[in-house]
Design an enzyme around this catalytic site. Structure first.
Site, mmCIF file in Angstrom:
data_model
loop_
_atom_site.group_PDB
_atom_site.id
_atom_site.type_symbol
_atom_site.label_atom_id
_atom_site.label_comp_id
_atom_site.label_asym_id
_atom_site.label_seq_id
_atom_site.Cartn_x
_atom_site.Cartn_y
_atom_site.Cartn_z
ATOM 1 C CD GLU A 214 -16.968 -20.847 13.598
ATOM 2 O OE1 GLU A 214 -16.055 -21.109 12.789
ATOM 3 O OE2 GLU A 214 -17.928 -21.615 13.800
ATOM 4 C CD GLU A 318 -22.126 -22.158 12.570
ATOM 5 O OE1 GLU A 318 -21.458 -23.185 12.338
ATOM 6 O OE2 GLU A 318 -21.709 -21.003 12.364
#
Length: 384
Positions: A214, A318
């Protein structure tokens, strides 16, 4: 093609066949009004980032000035410096980029049922028959103190594969403000990496290795976020190339959230086996009503498009949905349909826990946990 060169430029690429020249603008009026990303005041950095965002497009670049003479003068002064900095990284970053965007897009590679995984610290789902892989998040301190080896061994003892997300911080010498990416490049963490790779070499289970995830989100939840994409890419390459030769059981994952401009941090296909993205129903912390969540298909379409220039399969490492069970089941039915119709998705890993409360400020962190039967029902919807 005439973008400003703002974050996300790559997402608007129409194709080689209709473009002869790319123009970028320096501090145009519309860009100065934008608030989505912090404004870059250093002219050399601004020029490098805008040029970097066109690196997949094999076309000449025209740099346009503005009505402000001082901006134009500054751009002319610092452009040669920016070009020299870019040329300095030619061998390490830019030489790995394929320029033929006509063959772009994630690679469809799945011929069997997708790999099903869970991040499940409370161990509510991991014993379900469909689960083949478990997600483990570790920092460098966990490697140093032995916790990583203990948790990793427990997973492999269950004959499960491992998605291993390595967060390069919190080693015993870590101090707030440390530049963890430069530390990685400079070899500061090599003794820790050696210990980590030694553990990975001790199993035949597949390890999906994800590093500094991220990175593209313009916040500072992690010290590797909001950093220079070239520095990030060099750090990623250092970590993924540490073990030589590459361990046969390790699959290397580049793991952006999939947010706007994420491809700017692409480190090169020679050090990536899979792309991962995160798909959560709540798009941001301003929305708390579960009924206002975006569908899996809407989110995936957006993030899939952002991987336009990366020729790799996708692993959704995820994903999660908040709300009552009937809403979760409906959302997951949509997720199963997307996975079934997109053969580039090789796996999906459910995040069965609440998010970190510190990341959500004054509101309660979303809880993505689902009922075991709901999870099993989702897996049954996936094509064999």
């Amino acid at each position: 093609m005439g973008p400003a060169g703002y974050p996300g430029t790559e997402e608007y690429w129409p194709g080689n066949d209709v473009v002869d020249l790319i123009s970028i603008t320096i501090n145009g009026k519309s860009e100065l009004q934008a608030t989505g990303y912090p404004r870059t005041k250093d002219m050399t950095v601004l020029l490098k980032r805008k040029i970097h965002r066109t690196r997949f497009m094999d076309k000449p670049i025209l740099i346009l000035g503005t009505e402000d003479p001082s901006t134009n003068t500054q751009a002319k002064e610092f452009l040669p410096v920016a070009i020299k900095d870019i040329e300095r990284e030619q061998a390490t970053i830019y030489s790995t980029i394929a320029s033929d965007s006509s063959s772009s897009g994630p690679v469809a590679s799945r011929t069997t049922k997708p790999v099903i995984g869970v991040y499940d610290p409370k161990q509510l789902l991991l014993t379900a028959e469909p689960v083949k892989v478990e997600h483990l998040f570790i920092d460098l301190g966990n490697v140093e103190d032995g916790l990583f080896a203990k948790e990793f061994t427990a997973i492999t003892a269950r004959k499960h594969d491992v998605i291993l997300t390595v967060e390069p911080w919190k080693d015993k010498n870590y101090k707030k403000g440390d530049n963890v990416l430069l530390n990685t490049i400079n070899g500061t963490y090599d003794p820790i990496f050696k210990k980590l790779y030694s553990v990975l070499s001790g199993t035949k289970q597949t390890v999906y290795l994800r590093f500094a995830h991220e990175m593209e989100i313009p916040i500072e939840r992690y010290p590797w976020q909001s950093q220079d994409p070239v520095v990030y890419s060099k750090a990623f390459r250092h970590f993924m190339s540490y073990s030589s030769p590459k361990l046969k059981n390790v699959k290397r994952i580049w793991g952006p959230a999939g947010d706007r401009g994420s491809i700017e941090w692409w480190p090169g296909g020679d050090v990536v086996d899979y792309i991962s993205v995160a798909i959560y129903g709540l798009p941001d912390k301003n929305i708390t009503d579960p009924k206002k969540q975006e569908s899996f298909s809407t989110i995936y379409a957006r993030k899939h498009h952002r991987m336009l220039f990366a020729r790799k399969p996708i692993f959704v490492t995820e994903f999660g949905v908040k709300g009552p069970e009937d809403l979760q089941m409906k959302w997951l039915d949509d997720a199963a349909n997307v996975i079934n119709t997109h053969p580039e998705i090789v796996g999906a890993c459910y995040f069965n826990l609440a998010d970190n409360p510190k990341a959500w400020g004054q509101i309660a962190a979303p809880d993505w946990s689902i009922n075991r039967n709901t999870f099993i029902s989702f897996t049954k919807e996936l094509n064999p």
